[in-house]
Design a protein around this motif. Sequence first.
Motif, PDB file in Angstrom:
ATOM      1  N   VAL A 185       2.820  11.593  -6.187  1.00  0.00           N
ATOM      2  CA  VAL A 185       2.038  10.697  -7.029  1.00  0.00           C
ATOM      3  C   VAL A 185       3.021   9.642  -7.525  1.00  0.00           C
ATOM      4  CG1 VAL A 185       0.591  10.480  -9.073  1.00  0.00           C
ATOM      5  CG2 VAL A 185       0.526  12.582  -7.723  1.00  0.00           C
ATOM      6  N   LEU A 186       2.693   8.376  -7.236  1.00  0.00           N
ATOM      7  CA  LEU A 186       3.625   7.283  -7.514  1.00  0.00           C
ATOM      8  C   LEU A 186       2.944   6.280  -8.442  1.00  0.00           C
ATOM      9  CD1 LEU A 186       4.285   6.968  -3.691  1.00  0.00           C
ATOM     10  CD2 LEU A 186       5.883   8.047  -5.270  1.00  0.00           C
ATOM     11  N   PRO A 187       3.167   6.377  -9.748  1.00  0.00           N
ATOM     12  CA  PRO A 187       2.388   5.581 -10.694  1.00  0.00           C
ATOM     13  C   PRO A 187       2.864   4.141 -10.861  1.00  0.00           C
ATOM     14  CG  PRO A 187       3.839   7.084 -11.876  1.00  0.00           C
ATOM     15  CD  PRO A 187       4.052   7.334 -10.407  1.00  0.00           C
TER      16      PRO A 187
ATOM     17  N   HIS B  94      -0.596   0.396 -10.277  1.00  0.00           N
ATOM     18  CA  HIS B  94      -1.545   1.087  -9.406  1.00  0.00           C
ATOM     19  C   HIS B  94      -0.929   2.439  -9.020  1.00  0.00           C
ATOM     20  CE1 HIS B  94      -3.412   2.196  -5.520  1.00  0.00           C
ATOM     21  NE2 HIS B  94      -4.499   1.657  -6.052  1.00  0.00           N
ATOM     22  N   THR B  95      -1.737   3.488  -9.077  1.00  0.00           N
ATOM     23  CA  THR B  95      -1.210   4.808  -8.710  1.00  0.00           C
ATOM     24  C   THR B  95      -1.319   5.005  -7.201  1.00  0.00           C
ATOM     25  OG1 THR B  95      -1.894   5.685 -10.825  1.00  0.00           O
ATOM     26  CG2 THR B  95      -1.382   7.284  -9.110  1.00  0.00           C
ATOM     27  N   ASP B  96      -0.187   5.173  -6.563  1.00  0.00           N
ATOM     28  CA  ASP B  96      -0.139   5.392  -5.116  1.00  0.00           C
ATOM     29  C   ASP B  96       0.002   6.892  -4.843  1.00  0.00           C
ATOM     30  OD1 ASP B  96       0.033   2.644  -5.165  1.00  0.00           O
ATOM     31  OD2 ASP B  96       2.174   2.580  -4.689  1.00  0.00           O
ATOM     32  N   PHE B  97      -0.468   7.278  -3.675  1.00  0.00           N
ATOM     33  CA  PHE B  97      -0.359   8.685  -3.275  1.00  0.00           C
ATOM     34  C   PHE B  97       0.289   8.787  -1.895  1.00  0.00           C
ATOM     35  CE2 PHE B  97      -3.963   8.526  -6.173  1.00  0.00           C
ATOM     36  CZ  PHE B  97      -3.674   9.564  -7.040  1.00  0.00           C
TER      37      PHE B  97
ATOM     38  N   PHE C 103       0.462   7.423   3.514  1.00  0.00           N
ATOM     39  CA  PHE C 103       0.720   6.748   2.244  1.00  0.00           C
ATOM     40  C   PHE C 103      -0.475   5.871   1.938  1.00  0.00           C
ATOM     41  CE2 PHE C 103       1.882   2.803   0.156  1.00  0.00           C
ATOM     42  CZ  PHE C 103       2.600   3.236  -0.951  1.00  0.00           C
ATOM     43  N   ASP C 104      -0.931   5.881   0.694  1.00  0.00           N
ATOM     44  CA  ASP C 104      -2.052   5.042   0.303  1.00  0.00           C
ATOM     45  C   ASP C 104      -1.706   4.380  -1.022  1.00  0.00           C
ATOM     46  OD1 ASP C 104      -5.463   5.202   0.864  1.00  0.00           O
ATOM     47  OD2 ASP C 104      -4.612   4.222  -0.900  1.00  0.00           O
ATOM     48  N   GLY C 105      -1.571   3.041  -0.980  1.00  0.00           N
ATOM     49  CA  GLY C 105      -1.222   2.363  -2.224  1.00  0.00           C
ATOM     50  C   GLY C 105      -0.636   0.986  -1.989  1.00  0.00           C
ATOM     51  N   THR C 106       0.211   0.565  -2.906  1.00  0.00           N
ATOM     52  CA  THR C 106       0.765  -0.785  -2.890  1.00  0.00           C
ATOM     53  C   THR C 106       1.888  -0.891  -1.865  1.00  0.00           C
ATOM     54  OG1 THR C 106       0.326  -0.797  -5.260  1.00  0.00           O
ATOM     55  CG2 THR C 106       1.673  -2.581  -4.397  1.00  0.00           C
ATOM     56  N   SER C 107       1.768  -1.868  -1.007  1.00  0.00           N
ATOM     57  CA  SER C 107       2.773  -2.050   0.039  1.00  0.00           C
ATOM     58  C   SER C 107       4.135  -2.327  -0.568  1.00  0.00           C
ATOM     59  CB  SER C 107       2.377  -3.208   0.947  1.00  0.00           C
ATOM     60  OG  SER C 107       3.344  -3.374   1.948  1.00  0.00           O
ATOM     61  N   ARG C 108       5.170  -1.779   0.044  1.00  0.00           N
ATOM     62  CA  ARG C 108       6.542  -2.061  -0.391  1.00  0.00           C
ATOM     63  C   ARG C 108       7.007  -3.385   0.201  1.00  0.00           C
ATOM     64  NH1 ARG C 108       4.597   1.617  -3.485  1.00  0.00           N
ATOM     65  NH2 ARG C 108       5.951   3.369  -3.938  1.00  0.00           N
ATOM     66  N   GLU C 109       6.332  -3.804   1.268  1.00  0.00           N
ATOM     67  CA  GLU C 109       6.734  -5.029   1.953  1.00  0.00           C
ATOM     68  C   GLU C 109       5.862  -6.186   1.464  1.00  0.00           C
ATOM     69  OE1 GLU C 109       5.946  -4.805   6.170  1.00  0.00           O
ATOM     70  OE2 GLU C 109       6.149  -6.974   6.322  1.00  0.00           O
TER      71      GLU C 109
END
Lengths: 415, 275
Positions: free
Chosen positions: A173-175, A210-213, A231-237
Amino acid sequence: MLHRNVLSRIAPVAVLISGIVLSSGVRAESDTYFDFSGKISIENRWFPQTNLYPHQSRHSSGFVLEPELYFEGAEGWSFTLVPFFRYDSADSRRTHGDLREAYFLLYGELGEDEWELRVGVDRIFWGVIESNHLVDIINQVDVIEHPDQEVELGQLMAHLTLSGEWGIAEFFVLPHHRERTFPGRDGRLRSGLIVDEDHPTYESSAEQWHTDFALRYSHNFGPFDIGISVFDGTSREPRFDPGGTIEGLVPHYEQIRQFGLDAQMTLEDWIWKLEAIRRSGAQNLSYEEDDYAALVMGVEYTFYSIFDSPADFSVVWEWNYDERGEDATTIFDDDLFFAIRYALNDLHDTDFFFSMMQDREHSTNVLFLEFNRRLTDQWSMNIEGFHLLNSDEKDVQADPIRRDSFLELRLNYNF
Amino acid sequence: MKTIDHCLGRRIFSLPFAFCMSLLLGWSLSIPVHAESAEEKGLRIARDADARNHGFGNYTAQQTMVLRNKHGQESHRKLRVKILEVPEDGDKSLFVFDNPRDVQGTAFLVHSHKAGPDDQWLYLPALKRVKRISSSNRSGSFMGSEFAYEDMTAQDVDKFTYRYLRDEPCGDLTCFVVERVPTDKDSGYRRQLVWFDQEELRAQQIHFYDRKDTHMKTLALEEYAQYLDKFWRSGLMTMVNHVTGKSTTMKWTDFQFQTKLSDRDFTKTGLKRVR
């Protein structure tokens, strides 16, 4: 239940950290343990070619501090703290700090299986390939540290691992989202327009909160080590909108979903490697939403104890492919990578590494050279060379750094 | 069978070897020798020694190495060793490096197997990366020392053939001299000669012959101590390379047997947790 345990265990740590005893003794079982270690480096980079953009300099020097504090309680839980600071004489943006790691670690049994929980800031690496980290996605890359994208920023997360005979399952869980770092106006290795780091935009209205999973399952059997991940969430790129602002290019972070596969087969002197992703939700270089697949595969062969010496000589070959082709947002659209590593296995752990990346569509050709050697028990050195042998003006990724070949010398004090 | 596996199959410096040998000795003494060939006797010794080391469960120890080149220059290595006995297969070993400081926190995990190649992983803390590595570098140097990987990790008994050579005085003791020949094509050795004292069947000395059958290295094992009233371990091992003039002294301290270690400490997840 677990939660309460965690909290009750935090208190003694806080007390201990505040009154740090700066002696790390010998470890004994069922005892608390404290360790203070780390690295201080002095670094110099020379750019032999004159700058392409105004204000860039030919030389930069600086230092890096990366201490590590580790505390372990009697029951086996632990707290790790790794702050990071760099000073750079040429680019004020490269003078930066980060919290690389600051996490609590707990683990225990679960029947036949095992659980492990890490809460806090941590770094996670997935993958097997040398030239490109395709599958690796949990952490943002600290590009300003090194253009090779190997250095990562700390990421806030809760990371639960369950493992057993059946393999390893990990839940993330990546908040919070970290923005990618980029060189400033005075820095080399940058695009023509500098990146406006102060005004990033996000597809999600929650912006960087945004909370990524993410999920990952990995297992090894016989010669195989395999991992599958999502991975589902905000792109690192980031994607950059055309034009930008007065300050420069504005990074935009989209919502994406990425499925990943990484596999390695280790068969005697041969290592076969594969990484593949399928990403949806991201726009390509033509600003069209483009679901795509990319893969990199490779093989490494090692001649052990070459010439009857203790030295090992390895040859690596890898092929990067991105089905977006010219519209790919990375440099790895269709690139061959060739490398050799010569490890002396001597008292000083001396090793040489040389690699060449050849774009099959453009004439871009990147050379990279590395030399590492330990000097004493505490001092070590690295020399790195990066050279753009040839750059194609149509290669929008490589062209802006065509005059930024560099030689770097680093001296490290490890304690 | 298991005895043999254990004896020959164990890392030399973990001393099971010595055990094994002592077992073998005991066994060989108790059985009439006439009908027995030198090969059978060698194998029996190996099995016997292996059986003696059975049931240690697990142990941890500190290791300090001093590496010397022929000019007398010294370099130091410090590591922690954790060994888990796996009854039906080869042992699991974990080496955690404390010194030199640039490799501090690096950990090396080995799952050895009775049959087939061992599985090996390296944990690189700076990159937080677990890397599967090939086990075909068995003859390579361990941390730049005169010990090869194959000297450090468990080897199955079946990976050698044996031959008893002779009895011979060794210091104040009398030793059996046994020759063992690796069957693994990746081994850097053509053969090894092992001296086992007849009292406790501890390996006292090992001669290593390279592939050209040159006497390349000699290992002396000293300062034996007994743990849990059963298991003998050497506290001081000295490996001398006669070809290069280099040597490595390996000192073992802080042995702790039957600790809380379990299978879980020897997994890829456990490897990332290692300190």
